[in-house]
Design an enzyme around this catalytic site. Sequence first.
Site, mmCIF file in Angstrom:
data_model
loop_
_atom_site.group_PDB
_atom_site.id
_atom_site.type_symbol
_atom_site.label_atom_id
_atom_site.label_comp_id
_atom_site.label_asym_id
_atom_site.label_seq_id
_atom_site.Cartn_x
_atom_site.Cartn_y
_atom_site.Cartn_z
ATOM 1 N N SER A 1 0.844 -1.192 0.000
ATOM 2 C CA SER A 1 0.000 0.000 0.000
ATOM 3 C C SER A 1 0.880 1.244 0.000
ATOM 4 C CB SER A 1 -0.896 0.000 1.227
ATOM 5 O OG SER A 1 -0.116 0.326 2.347
ATOM 6 N N LYS A 2 0.294 2.329 -0.466
ATOM 7 C CA LYS A 2 1.017 3.595 -0.542
ATOM 8 C C LYS A 2 1.532 3.987 0.841
ATOM 9 C CE LYS A 2 0.126 7.411 -3.587
ATOM 10 N NZ LYS A 2 1.170 7.221 -4.476
ATOM 11 N N ARG A 3 0.689 3.736 1.828
ATOM 12 C CA ARG A 3 1.061 4.127 3.186
ATOM 13 C C ARG A 3 2.360 3.431 3.605
ATOM 14 N NH1 ARG A 3 1.078 2.496 8.121
ATOM 15 N NH2 ARG A 3 0.410 0.421 7.546
ATOM 16 N N GLU B 1 5.316 4.662 1.499
ATOM 17 C CA GLU B 1 5.730 6.044 1.694
ATOM 18 C C GLU B 1 6.148 6.356 3.123
ATOM 19 O OE1 GLU B 1 2.754 8.476 -0.074
ATOM 20 O OE2 GLU B 1 3.353 7.863 -2.084
#
Length: 480
Positions: A244-246, A249
């Site tokens: 996931s992006k979370r 990142e």
Amino acid sequence: MDKVRVRFAPSPTGPFSLGNARTALYNWLFARHEGGEFFLRVEDTDKERSKKEYEDDILEGLKWLGLTWDNAEVMRQSERGKIYEEALTKLLNEGRAYYCFCTPDELEAERQAQMSQGIPPKYGGKCRHFTKEEASAQLGKKSAVIRFAMPPRELEFEDMIRGKVRVDTSLIGDIVIARNLRDPLYNFSVVVDDAAMAITHVIRGEDHLSNTPKQIMIAEALGFTSPQFAHLPLILGPDKKKLSKRNLEGSLNDYRKQGYLPEAVLNFLVLLGWHPVKDREILSRDEMVAEFNLKRVQKGGAVMNEEKLSWLNLQHLRALPVETVMEHLSPFIPAEWRKRPAFLRRVVEVERNRMKTLQEFVELADPFFELPEYPATLLIWKETPKEIVIKNLEDAEGIIAAAPEKKLVAAELESQLFEMANRTGRGEFLWPLRVALSGREASPGPLELIEVLGKEEALRRIHHALELLTGGTLAPEVRS
Ligand code: GLU
């Protein structure tokens, strides 16, 4: 083979992520293993999204991991406008690039029309046919971008991890390579810089695979030899889905703040797509340098599991001398604790096998420095009647009080306490004693606690437990 020269080329548009850190590590390891050089290039051509704070985050993260770069000064694309301008002008003059004046609406309409016919969308090449004079006449009046005139080709290149890759470049079309002469886009500036830096190998994430044919064609048009390419597998979450992006990142520096060791993070990252010959899990930095090669990098996605990171951290922490653990702990612990170095050392010795992160140590060690408040009921093992709990604690108190030394050695008390425990029932005897000493439901065993706390403090805590059990009305004769 020429001397290996690789680069890590992050865009400072977000915090230094785990995925980027893995790319940096694989480049660094490849360079160190091959006796080559590793360069850092900050790709900050996106003026709106690039931020100084992100660049700082990346540099800080690289330093923390010990991934040192060989260029004395950090190279920034934002400082190389003139070099890109020269290369763009060359392509424009040779007719290998051209100005495009199509408006976003026109492009969108073209795209829709292609899609409705089931054709993969690409730029139709309307502006490619303008003569130089026609283009100059429109420049300045209309807004324009610079497109690369993509030569149609059955392109084949060798990826060091994925093997042969074949692409029909006519499906790509004339891509935009710059907003204007001083404002190149990623695919163009990368090619110019990789050539200027004489990069021999480009090692980067699989998400860039589709850019590679574009870059090979641009390099060819500029008269450059392309480097070799190696595309690293995607990093997947535990559910085998793209991370996931979370997760991607989240900053690597958060792991530092939570008290993961750089050695453990490196070890974790290296295993995201690569394994040593004998499938070992725990590797030092030197072992990684000695053993790393691109042939053993897997093609399939690399599953990331954060529990593995905790486990690796524990393993690396266990392997360190206690002094080194104390140095690492220093920024995490309250100043008060540092005033008692000998005591702190004993606490570290007891807790080092239980803490997964340096930060966790603070929580685990806290009861040694200050007995937490706890309810009297916590002292009671299962259904043991209160009188028995009191009696058992008093017996333990007696044994400890009779020990000759102020500083107690667990081994010397062990047989006496365990003899008693075996007689009265282990749980009934040892549970209240351990809770009395730690104030916690979970803690090291009572003997370890006694040894770290010392006689006086151990007795004080047992006395406090007895007071809790008797409602603070502990008559002297009861205690005897
Ligand atoms: N700036 C690009 C990125 O961060 C670099 C890609 C490359 O290595 O060419 O994804």
